[in-house]
Design a protein around this motif. Structure first.
Motif, PDB file in Angstrom:
ATOM      1  N   GLY A 181     -18.532 -12.335 -23.277  1.00 36.09           N
ATOM      2  CA  GLY A 181     -17.841 -12.303 -24.550  1.00 36.09           C
ATOM      3  C   GLY A 181     -16.743 -13.348 -24.667  1.00 36.09           C
ATOM      4  N   ASP A 182     -15.764 -13.036 -25.513  1.00 40.50           N
ATOM      5  CA  ASP A 182     -14.655 -13.943 -25.793  1.00 40.50           C
ATOM      6  C   ASP A 182     -13.558 -13.738 -24.751  1.00 40.50           C
ATOM      7  N   PRO A 183     -13.250 -14.739 -23.932  1.00 43.08           N
ATOM      8  CA  PRO A 183     -12.226 -14.558 -22.896  1.00 43.08           C
ATOM      9  C   PRO A 183     -10.832 -14.326 -23.450  1.00 43.08           C
ATOM     10  N   ASP A 184     -10.629 -14.592 -24.742  1.00 42.59           N
ATOM     11  CA  ASP A 184      -9.301 -14.448 -25.335  1.00 42.59           C
ATOM     12  C   ASP A 184      -9.184 -13.257 -26.282  1.00 42.59           C
ATOM     13  N   ALA A 185     -10.234 -12.438 -26.380  1.00 41.11           N
ATOM     14  CA  ALA A 185     -10.163 -11.249 -27.235  1.00 41.11           C
ATOM     15  C   ALA A 185      -9.379 -10.148 -26.528  1.00 41.11           C
ATOM     16  N   PRO A 186      -8.441  -9.504 -27.214  1.00 44.04           N
ATOM     17  CA  PRO A 186      -7.709  -8.395 -26.587  1.00 44.04           C
ATOM     18  C   PRO A 186      -8.668  -7.286 -26.150  1.00 44.04           C
ATOM     19  N   HIS A 187      -8.433  -6.744 -24.973  1.00 48.58           N
ATOM     20  CA  HIS A 187      -9.319  -5.717 -24.418  1.00 48.58           C
ATOM     21  C   HIS A 187      -8.467  -4.722 -23.630  1.00 48.58           C
ATOM     22  N   SER A 188      -8.782  -3.450 -23.766  1.00 47.02           N
ATOM     23  CA  SER A 188      -8.035  -2.415 -23.034  1.00 47.02           C
ATOM     24  C   SER A 188      -8.636  -2.189 -21.655  1.00 47.02           C
ATOM     25  N   TRP A 189      -7.755  -1.959 -20.667  1.00 48.30           N
ATOM     26  CA  TRP A 189      -8.142  -1.723 -19.288  1.00 48.30           C
ATOM     27  C   TRP A 189      -7.430  -0.459 -18.806  1.00 48.30           C
ATOM     28  N   THR A 190      -8.161   0.506 -18.283  1.00 46.76           N
ATOM     29  CA  THR A 190      -7.569   1.765 -17.842  1.00 46.76           C
ATOM     30  C   THR A 190      -7.463   1.787 -16.325  1.00 46.76           C
ATOM     31  N   TYR A 191      -6.268   2.082 -15.832  1.00 43.21           N
ATOM     32  CA  TYR A 191      -6.001   2.188 -14.397  1.00 43.21           C
ATOM     33  C   TYR A 191      -6.524   3.547 -13.932  1.00 43.21           C
ATOM     34  N   VAL A 192      -7.461   3.542 -12.991  1.00 44.00           N
ATOM     35  CA  VAL A 192      -8.133   4.777 -12.606  1.00 44.00           C
ATOM     36  C   VAL A 192      -7.168   5.875 -12.149  1.00 44.00           C
ATOM     37  N   PRO A 193      -6.089   5.589 -11.400  1.00 41.87           N
ATOM     38  CA  PRO A 193      -5.145   6.665 -11.089  1.00 41.87           C
ATOM     39  C   PRO A 193      -4.536   7.319 -12.331  1.00 41.87           C
TER      40      PRO A 193
ATOM     41  N   ALA B 205     -11.363  10.113 -22.224  1.00 37.77           N
ATOM     42  CA  ALA B 205     -12.002   8.810 -22.366  1.00 37.77           C
ATOM     43  C   ALA B 205     -11.111   7.690 -21.850  1.00 37.77           C
ATOM     44  N   ALA B 206     -11.753   6.743 -21.185  1.00 31.86           N
ATOM     45  CA  ALA B 206     -11.042   5.590 -20.641  1.00 31.86           C
ATOM     46  C   ALA B 206     -11.777   4.326 -21.024  1.00 31.86           C
ATOM     47  N   SER B 207     -11.061   3.217 -21.014  1.00 33.32           N
ATOM     48  CA  SER B 207     -11.689   1.923 -21.224  1.00 33.32           C
ATOM     49  C   SER B 207     -12.168   1.394 -19.876  1.00 33.32           C
ATOM     50  N   ASP B 208     -12.498   0.117 -19.793  1.00 37.08           N
ATOM     51  CA  ASP B 208     -13.000  -0.454 -18.547  1.00 37.08           C
ATOM     52  C   ASP B 208     -11.999  -0.234 -17.418  1.00 37.08           C
ATOM     53  N   PHE B 209     -12.524   0.179 -16.269  1.00 38.53           N
ATOM     54  CA  PHE B 209     -11.682   0.544 -15.137  1.00 38.53           C
ATOM     55  C   PHE B 209     -11.107  -0.674 -14.411  1.00 38.53           C
TER      56      PHE B 209
END
Length: 309
Positions: free
Chosen positions: A184-196, A152-156
């Motif tokens: 959404g909220d521009p300041d909410a922490p969000h995870s981003w997954t690097y596709v490589p 599982a990954a977060s937003d790419f």
């Protein structure tokens, strides 16, 4: 282990995996409807339908792993339910005949609404819309006699990533200096997954039998907000960061009453309205992998986008 692998789908994940396998000297069969995909001496591009058992069975002969990276033809629960279970059933059967493991890239949708960081132990029991379809797919994989791994990954983000919040919606806007409007909220922490990093994790999971029949998280750097990611893209690009504005959730929902695409997007706004954090530390330990630093990944992403211009 046999060094021949089957990759289904040539989107950013499938193409990245095919290139990573080829780079380490393995042979790759890349199956798509159009016969497209990256060009490399070790990549054999095949044209075929991943929902046809004979086609997939033939493509899987002699492979040790199948990386099933196929997407639905539309971003909608009804489309996913009509297309994805059928394709996965075919792939699982074909891989079982070949004695191969099937590795799937997976989203965080199955977790549904969460109130804290997501770990591999967080319940995956969402019961609405597109997330419910992901739950159904995971349960079918668990029930299959063919070994599987879901990563599982977060937003790419990363090279090759276009249709994503941190892809074509964000990078070209930053480079052009236009106002960036986010969900959404521009300041909410969000995870981003690097596709490589996702690709590397999927390959490692296929290589290690001790990881088969598990659910893993792709190595993912510490969460940052959308505003922080915009700033980071601007910094590595050497440009001024644009102003960041918010698309009100109520606007998305209102438009969604008459526009199907917006309605499907609005269903997932909850992932951006509050902290949405993926904890990959346990899987990183199992895989022996670490996430690419965000600054490094952002620089590679911006450099790739500049080649597309």
């Amino acid at each position: 282990m046999n060094s021949t692998h089957l990759v289904i789908g040539a989107g950013p994940v499938g193409s990245t995996i095919a290139q990573q396998l080829a780079a380490r000297g393995d042979r790759v069969r890349l199956l798509t409807r159009s016969g497209s995909g990256p060009v490399h001496a070790s990549i054999e591009r095949l044209r075929g339908d991943a929902t046809d058992l004979d086609t997939v069975t033939q493509a899987a002969v002699g492979v040790s792993a199948v990386f099933h990276c196929m997407h639905g033809s539309a971003y909608a629960a009804d489309t996913w339910r009509a297309e994805l279970p059928r394709a996965e059933k075919v792939v699982l059967e074909a891989a079982g005949r070949a004695g191969a493991v099937v590795v799937f890239p997976e989203s965080l949708y199955a977790y549904g609404h969460v109130t804290g960081p997501m770990t591999e132990q967080t319940p995956r029991n969402a019961d609405f819309g597109k997330p419910a379809v992901r739950v159904e797919l995971l349960r079918a994989r668990d029930a299959s006699p063919t070994p599987t791994v879901s990563v599982a990954a977060s937003d790419f983000y990363g090279p090759l990533v276009r249709t994503a919040h941190a892809g074509e919606r964000m990078v070209p806007t930053v480079l052009a200096g236009r106002t960036m409007r986010v969900l959404g909220d521009p300041d909410a922490p969000h995870s981003w997954t690097y596709v490589p990093d996702l690709g590397a994790a999927m390959i490692k999971a296929a290589d290690e039998k001790t990881l088969w029949d598990t659910f893993l998280h792709a190595p993912t750097a510490p969460a940052v907000s959308q505003r922080e990611l915009v700033q980071l893209y601007a910094d590595v690009a050497g440009v001024a960061a644009p102003r960041v504005g918010r698309i009100p959730t109520w606007t998305m929902k209102a438009i969604g009453t008459v526009h199907a695409g917006t309605r499907e997007l609005a269903e997932m706004v909850y992932q951006f309205d509050k902290p949405f954090v993926l904890d990959s530390s346990a899987s990183e330990a199992l895989l022996g992998l670490a996430p690419t630093p965000l600054e490094t990944g952002a620089k590679a992403t911006v450099d790739w986008w500049r080649t597309q211009a």
